[in-house]
Design a protein around this motif. Structure first.
Motif, PDB file in Angstrom:
ATOM      1  N   ARG A 130      45.663  39.363  35.362  1.00 23.31           N
ATOM      2  CA  ARG A 130      44.985  38.557  34.552  1.00 23.31           C
ATOM      3  C   ARG A 130      45.043  38.752  33.167  1.00 23.31           C
ATOM      4  O   ARG A 130      44.895  39.949  32.547  1.00 23.31           O
ATOM      5  CB  ARG A 130      43.695  38.490  34.829  1.00 23.31           C
ATOM      6  CG  ARG A 130      43.331  38.536  36.469  1.00 23.31           C
ATOM      7  CD  ARG A 130      43.262  37.146  37.015  1.00 23.31           C
ATOM      8  NE  ARG A 130      43.449  37.008  38.361  1.00 23.31           N
ATOM      9  CZ  ARG A 130      42.468  37.197  39.388  1.00 23.31           C
ATOM     10  NH1 ARG A 130      41.193  37.336  39.007  1.00 23.31           N
ATOM     11  NH2 ARG A 130      42.603  37.102  40.776  1.00 23.31           N
ATOM     12  N   VAL A 131      45.000  37.772  32.402  1.00 19.41           N
ATOM     13  CA  VAL A 131      44.771  37.671  30.979  1.00 19.41           C
ATOM     14  C   VAL A 131      43.485  36.988  30.596  1.00 19.41           C
ATOM     15  O   VAL A 131      43.347  35.565  31.158  1.00 19.41           O
ATOM     16  CB  VAL A 131      45.982  36.956  30.086  1.00 19.41           C
ATOM     17  CG1 VAL A 131      45.888  36.999  28.500  1.00 19.41           C
ATOM     18  CG2 VAL A 131      47.375  37.677  30.515  1.00 19.41           C
ATOM     19  N   TYR A 132      42.655  37.215  29.783  1.00 21.09           N
ATOM     20  CA  TYR A 132      41.383  36.643  29.316  1.00 21.09           C
ATOM     21  C   TYR A 132      41.537  36.393  27.895  1.00 21.09           C
ATOM     22  O   TYR A 132      41.786  37.319  26.999  1.00 21.09           O
ATOM     23  CB  TYR A 132      40.300  37.323  29.750  1.00 21.09           C
ATOM     24  CG  TYR A 132      39.977  37.617  31.226  1.00 21.09           C
ATOM     25  CD1 TYR A 132      39.491  37.014  31.865  1.00 21.09           C
ATOM     26  CD2 TYR A 132      40.712  38.917  31.733  1.00 21.09           C
ATOM     27  CE1 TYR A 132      39.336  37.329  33.308  1.00 21.09           C
ATOM     28  CE2 TYR A 132      40.520  39.216  32.887  1.00 21.09           C
ATOM     29  CZ  TYR A 132      39.911  38.478  33.710  1.00 21.09           C
ATOM     30  OH  TYR A 132      39.777  38.854  35.109  1.00 21.09           O
ATOM     31  N   ALA A 151      44.143  42.002  28.837  1.00 22.01           N
ATOM     32  CA  ALA A 151      44.727  41.465  30.109  1.00 22.01           C
ATOM     33  C   ALA A 151      44.548  42.855  30.949  1.00 22.01           C
ATOM     34  O   ALA A 151      44.489  43.985  30.560  1.00 22.01           O
ATOM     35  CB  ALA A 151      46.138  41.301  29.796  1.00 22.01           C
ATOM     36  N   VAL A 152      44.551  42.801  32.001  1.00 24.13           N
ATOM     37  CA  VAL A 152      44.543  43.964  33.131  1.00 24.13           C
ATOM     38  C   VAL A 152      45.390  43.534  34.299  1.00 24.13           C
ATOM     39  O   VAL A 152      45.716  42.439  34.826  1.00 24.13           O
ATOM     40  CB  VAL A 152      43.166  44.134  33.672  1.00 24.13           C
ATOM     41  CG1 VAL A 152      42.089  44.533  32.572  1.00 24.13           C
ATOM     42  CG2 VAL A 152      42.484  42.843  34.429  1.00 24.13           C
ATOM     43  N   ASN A 153      46.021  44.588  35.016  1.00 22.91           N
ATOM     44  CA  ASN A 153      46.650  44.308  36.127  1.00 22.91           C
ATOM     45  C   ASN A 153      45.768  44.345  37.439  1.00 22.91           C
ATOM     46  O   ASN A 153      44.476  44.517  37.209  1.00 22.91           O
ATOM     47  CB  ASN A 153      47.575  45.405  36.366  1.00 22.91           C
ATOM     48  CG  ASN A 153      47.204  46.748  36.328  1.00 22.91           C
ATOM     49  OD1 ASN A 153      46.096  46.981  36.566  1.00 22.91           O
ATOM     50  ND2 ASN A 153      48.082  47.687  36.346  1.00 22.91           N
ATOM     51  N   ALA A 154      46.237  44.404  38.791  1.00 20.11           N
ATOM     52  CA  ALA A 154      45.411  44.352  39.724  1.00 20.11           C
ATOM     53  C   ALA A 154      44.339  45.523  39.911  1.00 20.11           C
ATOM     54  O   ALA A 154      43.302  45.472  40.158  1.00 20.11           O
ATOM     55  CB  ALA A 154      46.046  44.229  41.074  1.00 20.11           C
ATOM     56  N   GLY A 155      44.879  46.721  39.586  1.00 18.94           N
ATOM     57  CA  GLY A 155      44.218  47.841  39.710  1.00 18.94           C
ATOM     58  C   GLY A 155      43.066  47.990  38.722  1.00 18.94           C
ATOM     59  O   GLY A 155      42.130  48.476  38.860  1.00 18.94           O
ATOM     60  N   GLY A 156      43.338  47.198  37.602  1.00 17.49           N
ATOM     61  CA  GLY A 156      42.476  47.706  36.465  1.00 17.49           C
ATOM     62  C   GLY A 156      41.391  46.585  36.996  1.00 17.49           C
ATOM     63  O   GLY A 156      40.239  46.603  36.611  1.00 17.49           O
ATOM     64  N   ARG A 157      41.686  45.093  37.342  1.00 27.07           N
ATOM     65  CA  ARG A 157      40.713  44.228  37.713  1.00 27.07           C
ATOM     66  C   ARG A 157      39.827  44.521  38.860  1.00 27.07           C
ATOM     67  O   ARG A 157      38.651  44.289  39.022  1.00 27.07           O
ATOM     68  CB  ARG A 157      41.271  42.829  37.952  1.00 27.07           C
ATOM     69  CG  ARG A 157      40.388  41.850  38.226  1.00 27.07           C
ATOM     70  CD  ARG A 157      39.343  41.364  37.252  1.00 27.07           C
ATOM     71  NE  ARG A 157      38.437  40.598  37.222  1.00 27.07           N
ATOM     72  CZ  ARG A 157      37.226  40.663  37.663  1.00 27.07           C
ATOM     73  NH1 ARG A 157      36.915  42.120  38.077  1.00 27.07           N
ATOM     74  NH2 ARG A 157      36.404  39.933  37.737  1.00 27.07           N
ATOM     75  N   ALA A 158      40.084  45.594  39.479  1.00 26.79           N
ATOM     76  CA  ALA A 158      39.194  46.251  40.577  1.00 26.79           C
ATOM     77  C   ALA A 158      38.244  47.126  40.067  1.00 26.79           C
ATOM     78  O   ALA A 158      37.361  47.476  40.973  1.00 26.79           O
ATOM     79  CB  ALA A 158      40.374  46.856  41.774  1.00 26.79           C
ATOM     80  N   ARG A 159      38.273  47.366  39.022  1.00 22.93           N
ATOM     81  CA  ARG A 159      37.401  48.339  38.167  1.00 22.93           C
ATOM     82  C   ARG A 159      35.822  47.652  38.303  1.00 22.93           C
ATOM     83  O   ARG A 159      34.911  48.326  38.036  1.00 22.93           O
ATOM     84  CB  ARG A 159      37.796  48.584  36.956  1.00 22.93           C
ATOM     85  CG  ARG A 159      38.975  49.788  37.076  1.00 22.93           C
ATOM     86  CD  ARG A 159      38.709  51.107  37.032  1.00 22.93           C
ATOM     87  NE  ARG A 159      39.734  51.977  37.294  1.00 22.93           N
ATOM     88  CZ  ARG A 159      40.537  52.628  36.327  1.00 22.93           C
ATOM     89  NH1 ARG A 159      40.115  52.675  35.027  1.00 22.93           N
ATOM     90  NH2 ARG A 159      41.627  53.489  36.456  1.00 22.93           N
ATOM     91  N   TRP A 160      35.923  46.234  38.198  1.00 22.74           N
ATOM     92  CA  TRP A 160      34.537  45.677  38.168  1.00 22.74           C
ATOM     93  C   TRP A 160      34.380  44.280  38.994  1.00 22.74           C
ATOM     94  O   TRP A 160      35.373  44.027  39.504  1.00 22.74           O
ATOM     95  CB  TRP A 160      34.090  45.653  36.739  1.00 22.74           C
ATOM     96  CG  TRP A 160      34.827  44.311  36.177  1.00 22.74           C
ATOM     97  CD1 TRP A 160      34.126  42.822  35.973  1.00 22.74           C
ATOM     98  CD2 TRP A 160      36.078  44.193  35.440  1.00 22.74           C
ATOM     99  NE1 TRP A 160      35.065  42.240  35.235  1.00 22.74           N
ATOM    100  CE2 TRP A 160      36.210  42.798  35.048  1.00 22.74           C
ATOM    101  CE3 TRP A 160      37.127  45.089  35.401  1.00 22.74           C
ATOM    102  CZ2 TRP A 160      37.381  42.247  34.451  1.00 22.74           C
ATOM    103  CZ3 TRP A 160      38.369  44.550  34.608  1.00 22.74           C
ATOM    104  CH2 TRP A 160      38.376  43.258  34.272  1.00 22.74           C
ATOM    105  N   GLY A 161      33.248  44.050  39.044  1.00 27.24           N
ATOM    106  CA  GLY A 161      33.102  42.846  40.148  1.00 27.24           C
ATOM    107  C   GLY A 161      33.324  41.526  39.210  1.00 27.24           C
ATOM    108  O   GLY A 161      33.957  41.284  38.669  1.00 27.24           O
ATOM    109  N   THR A 162      31.937  40.872  39.501  1.00 26.29           N
ATOM    110  CA  THR A 162      31.641  39.542  38.617  1.00 26.29           C
ATOM    111  C   THR A 162      31.434  40.167  37.007  1.00 26.29           C
ATOM    112  O   THR A 162      31.074  41.234  36.733  1.00 26.29           O
ATOM    113  CB  THR A 162      30.502  38.992  38.950  1.00 26.29           C
ATOM    114  OG1 THR A 162      29.457  39.735  39.190  1.00 26.29           O
ATOM    115  CG2 THR A 162      31.074  38.424  40.542  1.00 26.29           C
ATOM    116  N   PHE A 163      31.484  39.335  36.273  1.00 24.23           N
ATOM    117  CA  PHE A 163      31.262  39.699  34.734  1.00 24.23           C
ATOM    118  C   PHE A 163      29.684  39.697  34.551  1.00 24.23           C
ATOM    119  O   PHE A 163      28.846  38.914  34.886  1.00 24.23           O
ATOM    120  CB  PHE A 163      31.832  38.493  33.660  1.00 24.23           C
ATOM    121  CG  PHE A 163      33.303  38.892  33.514  1.00 24.23           C
ATOM    122  CD1 PHE A 163      33.808  39.358  32.321  1.00 24.23           C
ATOM    123  CD2 PHE A 163      34.321  38.301  34.309  1.00 24.23           C
ATOM    124  CE1 PHE A 163      35.289  39.643  32.096  1.00 24.23           C
ATOM    125  CE2 PHE A 163      35.542  38.516  33.908  1.00 24.23           C
ATOM    126  CZ  PHE A 163      36.053  39.219  33.144  1.00 24.23           C
TER     127      PHE A 163
END
Length: 274
Positions: free
Chosen positions: A89-91, A155-167
């Motif tokens: 993901r890119v934010y 931006a984060v990869n899949a492993g990075g996005r798994a570090r938190w849930g909803t914003f």
């Protein structure tokens, strides 16, 4: 590896066309998706975004425009995540302009098995004399020049996005994400992006106060994660060198900090710079 690019946007009619046009001019990656999360807009942000659909379709990218009620930025980010089809993901803030090679470089450094956070090299833009002076000091801060601040784009990869849930419903959503990663897990790619600074002294004070409030909030709620920040205050020697190199920039930055400490122009609630 392809990307889902999430763009939260609240009344960004004056910026969204340039933001999406820059994405369309990107050199890659193939098969990307752009999700514009139009959040409580009372202008034509969503309609302008939809107008770019033919361009994205022509290059094989997907464009989704979500016309949302007023959910706040965290809610818009969550809605964008729910619509995303790619794990990486890119934010991206709607007033940011990416350079053509940036997305491909981000996709490249995020294609690793472990968790990773990445951003580009920010170019801070400003028009007014006071904001230009502030920007000259700001970009020389070690945290900005040598670190991976991620303001306006991260931006984060899949492993990075798994570090938190909803914003979380916090002031500093970008800092919250950044501190999920150690400095060793954060990467700055050379490709730049343009990030506009707010214009004028009073908006600079409001934004700086909001930044300080966001840091204090995170210190209170997540002191363990703040250990990942890795941001030290510049020493006296560094400050003296900046004073001698650019007195006007030093004075402007110092004046904004003093105004914040003095409570000048204090407001309650959420404050937007522009």
């Amino acid at each position: 590896m392809s990307l889902s690019i999430i763009v939260p946007a609240c009344n960004e009619a004056g910026y969204i066309d340039a933001c999406l046009s820059a994405l369309l001019a990107s050199e890659g990656p193939p098969g990307a998706q752009v999700v514009v999360a139009a959040n409580g807009c009372t202008d034509d942000t969503a309609a302008r975004a939809r107008g770019h659909a033919p361009g994205f379709a022509a290059r094989g990218w997907q464009l989704a425009v979500l016309d949302l009620p007023a959910l706040g930025k965290p809610g818009a980010l969550d809605a964008g995540d729910a619509a995303a089809i790619h794990a990486t993901r890119v934010y991206l803030d709607a007033d940011v302009i990416v350079s053509p090679p940036l997305l491909a470089q981000l996709a490249g450094v995020l294609a690793v098995p472990g968790a990773r956070y990445a951003s580009g090299t920010p170019r801070v833009t400003a028009r007014s004399a006071v904001s230009r002076a502030f920007a000259r000091f700001w970009v020389e801060l070690p945290f900005v020049k040598e670190g991976v601040p991620g303001f306006g784009l991260f931006a984060v990869n899949a492993g990075g996005r798994a570090r938190w849930g909803t914003f979380p419903r916090l002031i500093s959503d970008d800092t919250f994400v950044r501190i999920q990663f150690t400095p060793a897990e954060r990467v700055k790619v050379p490709a730049p992006y343009d990030w506009p600074l707010v214009e004028g002294f009073a908006p600079l004070v409001r934004v700086r106060r909001r930044q300080d409030q966001g840091v204090a909030e995170l210190q209170a709620l997540h002191p363990d994660l703040m250990a990942n920040e890795g941001k030290d205050s510049p020493g006296k020697g560094w400050m003296l060198r900046r004073l001698l190199a650019d007195p006007a920039a030093f004075a402007t930055y110092a004046a904004v900090k003093l105004a914040v400490r003095a409570g000048w122009g204090r407001q309650t609630g959420w404050v937007r710079g522009r």
